[in-house]
Design a protein around this motif. Sequence first.
Motif, short mmCIF file in Angstrom:
data_model
loop_
_atom_site.label_atom_id
_atom_site.label_comp_id
_atom_site.label_asym_id
_atom_site.label_seq_id
_atom_site.Cartn_x
_atom_site.Cartn_y
_atom_site.Cartn_z
N ARG A 1 5.45 11.60 -5.39
CA ARG A 1 5.21 11.68 -3.73
C ARG A 1 5.62 12.93 -3.09
O ARG A 1 5.35 13.45 -2.30
CB ARG A 1 5.87 10.34 -3.13
CG ARG A 1 5.11 9.22 -3.60
CD ARG A 1 3.56 9.13 -3.05
NE ARG A 1 3.60 9.31 -1.68
CZ ARG A 1 2.49 9.93 -0.83
NH1 ARG A 1 1.47 10.49 -1.88
NH2 ARG A 1 2.04 10.06 0.54
N ALA B 1 3.46 15.82 -3.65
CA ALA B 1 2.27 15.50 -2.64
C ALA B 1 2.69 15.88 -1.20
O ALA B 1 1.72 16.37 -0.76
CB ALA B 1 1.88 14.15 -2.98
N GLN B 2 3.78 15.50 -1.00
CA GLN B 2 4.30 15.60 0.41
C GLN B 2 4.44 17.14 0.76
O GLN B 2 4.08 17.70 1.75
CB GLN B 2 5.69 14.85 0.69
CG GLN B 2 5.64 13.49 0.74
CD GLN B 2 4.99 12.89 1.93
OE1 GLN B 2 4.73 13.66 2.82
NE2 GLN B 2 4.53 11.64 2.08
N LEU C 1 2.85 19.64 -0.85
CA LEU C 1 1.57 20.19 -0.53
C LEU C 1 0.97 19.58 0.81
O LEU C 1 0.33 20.65 1.50
CB LEU C 1 0.57 19.61 -1.66
CG LEU C 1 -0.95 20.23 -1.65
CD1 LEU C 1 -0.74 21.50 -2.44
CD2 LEU C 1 -1.61 19.33 -2.51
N TYR C 2 1.29 18.49 1.16
CA TYR C 2 0.75 18.06 2.55
C TYR C 2 1.25 19.03 3.59
O TYR C 2 0.57 19.39 4.58
CB TYR C 2 1.23 16.43 2.69
CG TYR C 2 0.75 15.93 3.85
CD1 TYR C 2 -0.64 15.50 4.09
CD2 TYR C 2 1.65 15.60 4.83
CE1 TYR C 2 -1.28 15.27 5.10
CE2 TYR C 2 1.30 14.85 5.99
CZ TYR C 2 -0.07 14.59 6.15
OH TYR C 2 -0.58 14.04 7.40
N GLN D 1 -0.10 22.31 4.10
CA GLN D 1 -1.61 22.40 4.65
C GLN D 1 -1.47 21.87 6.22
O GLN D 1 -2.63 21.92 6.81
CB GLN D 1 -2.29 21.27 3.80
CG GLN D 1 -2.79 21.57 2.54
CD GLN D 1 -3.23 20.64 1.66
OE1 GLN D 1 -3.34 19.55 2.11
NE2 GLN D 1 -4.07 20.89 0.54
#
Lengths: 831, 303
Positions: free
Chosen positions: A778, A781-782, A784-785, A788
């Motif tokens: 997670r 993923a965070q 990367l989030y 963006q």
Amino acid sequence: MQDAENVAVPEAAEQRPEPEQQAAEEEPERPAGPRVQEAAAAASVLVPEEKGGKVAAAVTVAKSGLEPEALVKTPAEEKASGEPTSVESPPSSSSSPGEPQPEKILEPKAESLAAKEEKREEKEKAEDGGGKEEEEEKEEAGGEKKDQGKEGEAEPKRLENGNEEDEISFSDPEGFVDDISEEELLGDILKDRPQEADGIDSVIVVDNVPQVGPDRLEKLKNVIHKIFSKFGKITNDYYPEEDGKTKGYIFLEYVSPAHALDAVKNADGYKLDKQHTFRVNLFTDFDKYMTISDEWDIPEKQPFKDLGNLRYWLEEAECRDQYSVIFESGDRTSIFWNDVKDPVSIEERARWTETYVRWSPKGTYLATFHQRGIALWGGEKFKQIQRFSHQGVQLIDFSPCERYLVTFSPLMDTQDDPQAIIIWDILTGQKKRGFHCESSAHWPIFKWSHDGKFFARMTMDTLSIYETPSMGLLDKKSLKIPGIKDFSWSPGGNIIAFWVPEDKDIPARVTLMQLPTRQEIRVRNLFNVVDCKLHWQKNGDYLCVKVDRTPKGTQGVVTNFEIFRMREKQVPVDVVEMKESIIAFAWEPNGSKFAVLHGEAPRISVSFYHVKNNGKIELIKMFDKQQANTIFWSPQGQFVVLAGLRSMNGALAFVDTSDCTMMNIAEHYMASDVEWDPTGRYVVTSVSWWSHKVDNAYWLWTFQGRLLQKNNKDRFCQLLWRPRPPTLLSQDQIKQIKKDLKRYSKIFEQKDRLSQSKASKELVERRRTMMEDFRKYRKMAQELYMEQKNERLELRGGVDTDELDSNVDDWEEETIEFFVTEEIIPLGNQE
Amino acid sequence: MFWGTRKKQIVNVWYSVNGERLGTYTGHTGAVWCVDADWDTKHVLTGSADNSCRLWDCETGKQLALLKTNSAVRTCGFDFGGNIIMFSTDKQMGYQCFVSFFDLRDPSQIDSNEPYMKIPCNADAKITSAVWGPLGECIIAGHENGELNQYSAKSGEVMVNVKEHSRQINDIQTSRDMTMFVTASKDNTAKLFDSTTLEHQKTFRTERPVNSAALSPIYDHVVLGGGQEAMDVTTTSTRIGKFEARFFHIAFEEEFGRVKGHFGPINSVAFHPDGKSYSSGGEDGYVRIHYFDPQYFEFEFEA
């Protein structure tokens, strides 16, 4: 001569001469029993006589170009030093067959040698000639076939370039090799092609024929003719005589060898009268027996195949049991250790069996079913131990001693080679005997005695008991029991129980018969009987015969239980009358209780009865309003599961019969099977894909009815516990263990606690690592989030929508009134 | 507010607080298979078995655009920015399964019914569910045979292909931040994947086909809805139909709760954006909205 005719007759084709003779030669280890010797003696007599003619025939057929005399002379010359009579005999017989040679029987040894020599030579000749001719034939047929092959080849070719060429070309492509054998192409037709046979094959020898003088010879001939012409046209017969009387054996020749074979099969053992039972043999068989060497060869020692410890699973430290599971609609089969927590997989294989599996009665082998036969598996790695080739096998049965396997296949049964049912020796894999069988409706067709010494089968008015290892009929004859309906072996001794329905004035009766003495130890007459069912208690202590009767003057069926106490003198019988219709009956396996389900749905009751030592049968307890149609006793007795399988939705009741308490009432919806483990500690209920297509699973319960596991398996089909062999502990030892149970249970409880805390620790540990891994993922993923974020803002026109309240400032408050009714639903299964 | 499609011809909008119907979007002449709204709820997109995909004004219910197709529209969706729409059509009546992309900023595309891109998909396994990936760069499509494909929204090429499911993928839903998504499959499982890499993360097992799965926006929870297939329902008792919404922990893959209520299979589940309630729509014709009770928020796994 008729021999020449024989060759031309097409029926003769069924028997090919060469393989027959080869087979005869290849049979040296056949024991030379008294019958063989007898046959050899007889053969020695007849060889020169009948053979002379035959030799000539064989030779002409074979086109060997040899003069018959030349052939016949050879043995004569060789034997010049021998008895003068025997020297003369061949020519004399060839010139005038049918003349008796009384002297010869007195010197069988010298003669047999001569006969042997002669026959061998003749055979070689016949083979040579025959072989050549056949080769020619083959070549011819091959040539024809080649053409056909070309045609076949040409066909697809034409299809390919059909547009360009309209003309069909039958020629082979260059370099074409015809690799299809003619058998493959037209095996069915080739089978029927005429084949040569020398007339010997059509000759039979009949022994134990009454010895008669010339006055009664005609009569004897008539009788013989009557008996033997049933199997085919007799073209020639010969009755050797001595001192004006016939010698007690005769020769008959049929039109074709098939008839001769038929006669041997059916007339051998024919009882003419008390003193005369025919022994019928093929003339060619004498050959076979004569080639047996007088010296006995010690059979070659087979190398010992170490299969490891086939009972290793009994040595497991935790005393766990194994079971087999078939799932994915039969594509996969697994073996598991049963464990309280989760089943532990031992072996899993795809397509291990094509239909289902069976364990042998002591659990040593696992049998799998295949189109071509049965395979047995065992040992630690479940290696293949044995194979039994039986095309289309559907049903099997093990003997209780695990020595023999009975297989049934509906395919391929032929008139003269019974193989619907085959009995195999498990250790050697050899076929012991084949049987005919029309229908498998009442499997097992052969029922085994408890020790595997005998097996029996019931046919119309007959009970046939066979013995092992000979697989022959016990005392060579079946029991004639007119009207026999059913029989069953005692599981505790070699006693057979069978029953016969009423016949006019003779009452119906149940008979107990001791074997092998065939002594009737108890006969019970019964009146107005409709039907009987035989139920043995597992140890053979009791037999219950459920008798359905229609008493005179009443309507409807009344059921009685006739309880035979087998262990007491003269087998006393007590009767329990039942007022309601019976749904199920079952004995307690190691005790003297039985359970009965009776009544009509939905008012079904279960009753427990106890057979006391004085023979009194006492009703212990009755529970009414049961949802059950089947009774499953624990293999150790005392505990019982009453199950309402299938149509009754899988209702389950766990009962302790020592004090008759309902321990638990539960349900496994749509359950189709209930299986106790062999120790009586666990019960498995299951919904098989074979009977119900959804929710296929097996559930594990304790004997008290506490649910331990729900194992969902995709398209689960069948679970079978691996049986255990009977315990080696003596009664006293078992008693001692029961006495010390408290001491043991303390140890076990401690073990359980340990493993439980270990398990929960493991679980927590596992969760922790899972959580950590997931957090790590997670976090990535965070990140990367977050990277963006700008792109997102751009896409949505600068509005940050990442959080629900990330742009509270823009919100406009709006008040809407609602009428809300609230319903609170408690959450199921929330921990 | 939420939208309800019922394999019928009308789309309804209801208040999620009390279930009062707010309005309808009427126009379709076949069952409506899919609905989506753009991020600022200006527009609503519906796809139907009447071989059309329609764009509506959210507030007024006015039909803004009608896109005719050759076969039924199975899935539809707005991209992250709400500018591009995507829909997939069934393999039907001799037509292949296609994914079409329209840019709403270019009215000529809609007027001419000419998508700027049309991706044909492999012949034997049509798309049964599809969503936009993060940032509107790609779409993630689930197929009839259990395959997952990530198609680029620019070039149309397959960027990633995985096959973790053995049977049809009925539903795909992304997490709120779109970094991961959960699939619901006929093979009785739901699985969690990473949106960018399509890497398989977790599996949630049941004994029934899963029709829909949703991720909680506030907790590490997944809700699964499904049940016996509609055609098999009559052959089994309602007791064992298992038409329950089932809650799993996302990391442990362990089930911790079930909610009964439906008497037909659940076709769709969704969390409220605040994570305090969820809704489920069933074959039985009901849409149920459940508010979690306090224990739900207190519950924690021992770890």
